[in-house]
Motif scaffolding. Sequence first.
Motif, PDB file in Angstrom:
ATOM      1  N   VAL A  20      23.669  17.427  30.691  1.00 32.61           N
ATOM      2  CA  VAL A  20      23.530  18.878  30.505  1.00 32.61           C
ATOM      3  C   VAL A  20      23.936  19.286  29.095  1.00 32.61           C
ATOM      4  O   VAL A  20      23.268  20.109  28.448  1.00 32.61           O
ATOM      5  N   ALA A  23      21.166  18.188  26.682  1.00 35.38           N
ATOM      6  CA  ALA A  23      19.975  19.031  26.835  1.00 35.38           C
ATOM      7  C   ALA A  23      20.198  20.416  26.222  1.00 35.38           C
ATOM      8  O   ALA A  23      19.306  20.966  25.560  1.00 35.38           O
ATOM      9  N   LEU A  24      21.386  20.980  26.417  1.00 30.66           N
ATOM     10  CA  LEU A  24      21.683  22.300  25.860  1.00 30.66           C
ATOM     11  C   LEU A  24      21.735  22.242  24.343  1.00 30.66           C
ATOM     12  O   LEU A  24      21.212  23.131  23.653  1.00 30.66           O
ATOM     13  N   SER A  27      18.267  22.051  23.065  1.00 32.74           N
ATOM     14  CA  SER A  27      17.590  23.330  23.236  1.00 32.74           C
ATOM     15  C   SER A  27      17.943  24.295  22.111  1.00 32.74           C
ATOM     16  O   SER A  27      17.068  24.989  21.580  1.00 32.74           O
ATOM     17  N   ARG A  33      18.850  30.449  20.856  1.00 36.40           N
ATOM     18  CA  ARG A  33      18.840  30.980  22.223  1.00 36.40           C
ATOM     19  C   ARG A  33      19.744  32.194  22.392  1.00 36.40           C
ATOM     20  O   ARG A  33      19.837  32.733  23.494  1.00 36.40           O
ATOM     21  N   ALA A 291      24.053  26.574  30.196  1.00 35.13           N
ATOM     22  CA  ALA A 291      22.850  25.792  30.491  1.00 35.13           C
ATOM     23  C   ALA A 291      22.003  26.468  31.571  1.00 35.13           C
ATOM     24  O   ALA A 291      20.772  26.557  31.442  1.00 35.13           O
ATOM     25  N   MET A 295      18.310  27.934  30.889  1.00 32.55           N
ATOM     26  CA  MET A 295      17.223  27.288  31.628  1.00 32.55           C
ATOM     27  C   MET A 295      16.398  28.318  32.397  1.00 32.55           C
ATOM     28  O   MET A 295      15.167  28.243  32.421  1.00 32.55           O
TER      29      MET A 295
END
Length: 782
Positions: A20, A23-24, A27, A33, A291, A295
């Motif tokens: 996680v 992935a964050l 991203s 974000r 996350a 998402m």
Amino acid sequence: MPFYRKRVWAGLYLLLIFFVAAALFYSFLQQNRLDTDLTSLLPDDGQNTQAQQMAKMRMNQRMNRDIVVLVGSKSPDKAVEAAQIIQQKWQDSHIFQSVTGKLEPDVAALQASMQRLSLAVVSEQSWRNIINQPEEAFARQAQTLVNPFAERSILPVDQDWLGLGNIIMHQASQDGPVYYNFQTGWLNIDDGDTTWVLLRARLPEKAGLINVPDGLLNVIHDTQASQDVQVLMAGGSIFAAENKATGEKESQYMSILGMGLTFLLLLLLFRSLRILYLLLPLAVGILFGLAATVMLFGHIHILTLVVGTSLMGVLLDFPLHWLASGVIQQQWNRWQALHIAAKAFLLSLIITLLGYAALLITPLPILQQTAIFSAAALISAFLFSLLCLPAFFSTTQAYIYPQALSAMLSFGKFIVRKRQFMVQKKWPVLLILLLIGGGLLRLNTQDDIRQWANLSPQWMAQAQKIGLLTQTMPSGQYFVLQADNDDELLLKSRTLGKSLQDLVIQKQLSGFQSLDQWVMPFSIQKQRQQDVSRLLSNTDNWRDLVNLGIDEHSIRDYLTGLQKLPLQTISQSLDNELGTAWQDLYLGKMSNGKVAAIVSLSGVSQVTALQKLADKNNGIYFVNNLQALNQLFTHTRNQAIALKIASYLVAIVLLAYAFGWRKGLLMLAVPVLSSLACLAVFAYAGWPLSLFAIFGLFLVTAIGMDYAIYVSVKQMAVAERLAGVLLAATTTMISFAILGFSATPAIASFGRSVALGVFFSMILALALLPGADNRGRCNESV
């Protein structure tokens, strides 16, 4: 053996955490974000027509991507020089898509556009003056030929015998205070002895409120600091940039301050650095909250982040409940203590998650985002504490200062004595209920989008001054018109314009802008062709020009060419530099085959009269964004209260199943009375009850339920329960009380409601404890 004692589950969970986090991180590398746009927190109104949705997007873009700059000085040359420096610096920053200052128009293109639009865009009053007194129109052009000081058009005189060029130029500038200085090439405003020079900067298409360029605020501040002239700036992106910087700064210092105070307290109480391991479930909770939000929503708003990071105290509740037993028991069994605490906390967690799930029903993305963040953070922190945290407390248990433990026990005994006193005497209970009831009657419910962020008085004052100087004060109100074709649209706009002009005269409106102020319908353009034909039939009209030696054939050729000009559609009239001011108003053809346009308003002082002009059956829609949003907030607040009551009903069923109806009702009284007492304090303090305060009470319900359940676990000694609640409540109050000092009104309201609610929850939960002796042993008779 329970699953959480098996190492394989801890290993798998650590792998999930690593995945996680990676992935964050990836991203955020791909795209920023972090969202700072207030409008992104609002729901899409599915009931709006396509035209209304396009109009909203167009108006937001108009206000949020553009920045207006006015540079003023008593010396016009000094103002121009400063404006040139600003324009160059802003262009060199590569932040803006364009920075428009000195205008260098394509004269040939402007001349061609003027000739093409001669019949289509001249105002009705100006055309009427020409047709009613054509001799005067030709005479003015004759004077232009002989008077070197006369106002001249960019069209040569022999191509503009009626003087339509100057009329079109005045219309293009909307006859406002802003005028084009032919000598310098800049747009100017004269205000007494001060000359203002106008610049316009436009951010890239993907920039604006949602994606504020990182260096924008620095450029803005540097511009004002480095000039020895007056510089005024206005634009939605300026507020967004400042809110982003403030939000990030608040998030950082509040997180650091909350975490620092929390762990300083824990270090002082437990006297061991081992307590710092509690940072781990905290970090895991915030990681999973981020996350999950990114998402599901594609971004996380700065307000969600500020509120989310304040959950530190709540995320520590379970491990503190668990460790509290270790500071009391002489021979502490970590797994047995974990099992007892987990059972109690799991029930509380289920009730909390049900409350957050209810928030997902609300239409506001800000509540949905915060619910997702909080739920993911609580679940992940609980799982980490259950699976991984015991490994860090395998050999030794935590101890607390004897003086601190004694103070806790004394405080608990004090609460129990006061409970007994109030139950026996009755009147103190009645007095408290009267105070709460009086507060509820005085409660001021207020929901306003302007409460969501701290709008800088400096930028507000500059925006207002720019509005006064330019005589354009954009508002959140406007009309959207729909019609079957362009002609019908313009006629509808003209009819509405007459009513709006009456409101301007009555000073209920300072001005408006509509397409019919620029281009005429086909029917009027055809009528003007006939008017030109009548001019051709009377040679006396241009006698003054002939007397000056002008060839009559030249005049006839001009009028004949004018008569044969093709009719201009709305799109054709806007496809040039002259129509720039009206281009955003035309929305074009919709999917239903109709065409649509915006009528923008400025300086609205009375909304009621404008609402009466709307006629949905006739395709005239009045849009009042501020009023619609505030009504939405009121509806959402009422919806949230209903959901809160529903969550109480669900909670009492679960509590009755686990503890029985009598005990369940007593436990439910903790969050209910805490919430009511919090509302009463808001009323007496004069704080308005906003939507964010209501949302804070959702969290209070969860926390109060947690404390009530925890103090009811008979497998623990009274001192263990007392220590657990006091530690959890103190750390939670620290983090949320800090939020109460936020510069953002919405965040401050949220922080106050939670901090006060947790305080009352702690008092009421401790009142449910049985008595205890000085060693914390239970005395059920007390």
